[in-house]
Design a protein around this motif. Structure first.
Motif, PDB file in Angstrom:
ATOM      1  N   TYR A  42       0.883  -1.159   0.000  1.00 31.30           N
ATOM      2  CA  TYR A  42       0.000   0.000   0.000  1.00 31.30           C
ATOM      3  C   TYR A  42       0.923   1.212   0.000  1.00 31.30           C
ATOM      4  CZ  TYR A  42      -3.963   2.998   1.137  1.00 31.30           C
ATOM      5  OH  TYR A  42      -4.950   3.953   1.109  1.00 31.30           O
ATOM      6  N   LEU A  43       0.848   2.016  -1.056  1.00 27.21           N
ATOM      7  CA  LEU A  43       1.768   3.128  -1.263  1.00 27.21           C
ATOM      8  C   LEU A  43       1.067   4.465  -1.102  1.00 27.21           C
ATOM      9  CD1 LEU A  43       3.604   1.851  -4.482  1.00 27.21           C
ATOM     10  CD2 LEU A  43       4.161   1.397  -2.084  1.00 27.21           C
ATOM     11  N   LEU A  44       1.791   5.431  -0.521  1.00 30.38           N
ATOM     12  CA  LEU A  44       1.267   6.787  -0.362  1.00 30.38           C
ATOM     13  C   LEU A  44       2.261   7.799  -0.913  1.00 30.38           C
ATOM     14  CD1 LEU A  44      -0.190   6.667   3.267  1.00 30.38           C
ATOM     15  CD2 LEU A  44      -1.460   6.582   1.106  1.00 30.38           C
ATOM     16  N   SER A  45       1.734   8.932  -1.347  1.00 27.48           N
ATOM     17  CA  SER A  45       2.548  10.077  -1.736  1.00 27.48           C
ATOM     18  C   SER A  45       2.881  10.857  -0.476  1.00 27.48           C
ATOM     19  CB  SER A  45       1.762  10.993  -2.687  1.00 27.48           C
ATOM     20  OG  SER A  45       1.333  10.282  -3.821  1.00 27.48           O
ATOM     21  N   ASP A  46       4.042  11.526  -0.461  1.00 21.99           N
ATOM     22  CA  ASP A  46       4.348  12.406   0.678  1.00 21.99           C
ATOM     23  C   ASP A  46       3.464  13.647   0.630  1.00 21.99           C
ATOM     24  OD1 ASP A  46       6.220  10.604   1.486  1.00 21.99           O
ATOM     25  OD2 ASP A  46       7.952  11.917   1.202  1.00 21.99           O
ATOM     26  N   ASN A  47       3.096  14.075  -0.565  1.00 19.45           N
ATOM     27  CA  ASN A  47       2.191  15.206  -0.766  1.00 19.45           C
ATOM     28  C   ASN A  47       0.762  14.649  -0.762  1.00 19.45           C
ATOM     29  OD1 ASN A  47       0.550  17.219  -1.841  1.00 19.45           O
ATOM     30  ND2 ASN A  47       2.065  17.876  -3.348  1.00 19.45           N
TER      31      ASN A  47
END
Length: 148
Positions: free
Chosen positions: A114-119
């Protein structure tokens, strides 16, 4: 040193370089999804691997805009031509296999991330779902600004 020794040394150096070159590559960040950590035009050294841990930053094949990150056989069935991605995304691993997805009760399936953007405005698993591990090109091991 004999000619044979020189040739063996040169061969070993060449093989070593070949093996390192196949395991490492550089990418340049394009886009705002990982700011402020990775601003546009920042360069990153990437180690090729499909294995990642929480908080690792990975380079991953961009998802299909309509179907997201699907297993290869599902994508082939749903698309007219099954080409490998020409576009890559840089994202942070927020959860791995068996872990709870942030702000959810769902669990990351086997062999997925599960990947997220820092922004917070960036596109990631919140929109496209979990990422099959085989879609990961590698993990970022070092990053630097073009000004350095």
């Amino acid at each position: 040193m004999t000619l044979f020794g020189i040739l063996v040394t040169a061969g070993a150096i060449g093989i070593g370089y070949f093996l390192v070159a196949r395991r490492l590559l550089t990418v340049t960040v394009n886009g705002e999804s990982m700011t402020p950590t990775f601003p546009p035009e920042m360069d990153a050294l990437v180690r090729r691997t499909t294995k990642a841990s929480n908080d690792d930053v990975v380079i991953v094949a961009a998802p299909d805009p309509l179907t997201g990150w699907l297993e290869a056989d599902e994508r082939a069935r749903l698309t007219k031509n099954n080409r490998t991605s020409a576009h890559w995304w840089i994202k942070r691993v927020a959860a791995t296999t068996g872990e709870t997805i942030p702000d959810s009760t769902e669990v990351v399936p086997e062999g997925h991330y599960y990947l997220l953007s820092d922004n917070p405005a960036g596109e990631d698993s919140r929109k496209h779902g979990t990422v099959p591990a085989h879609q990961v090109l590698g993990t970022v091991v070092h990053a630097w600004s073009n000004d350095e």
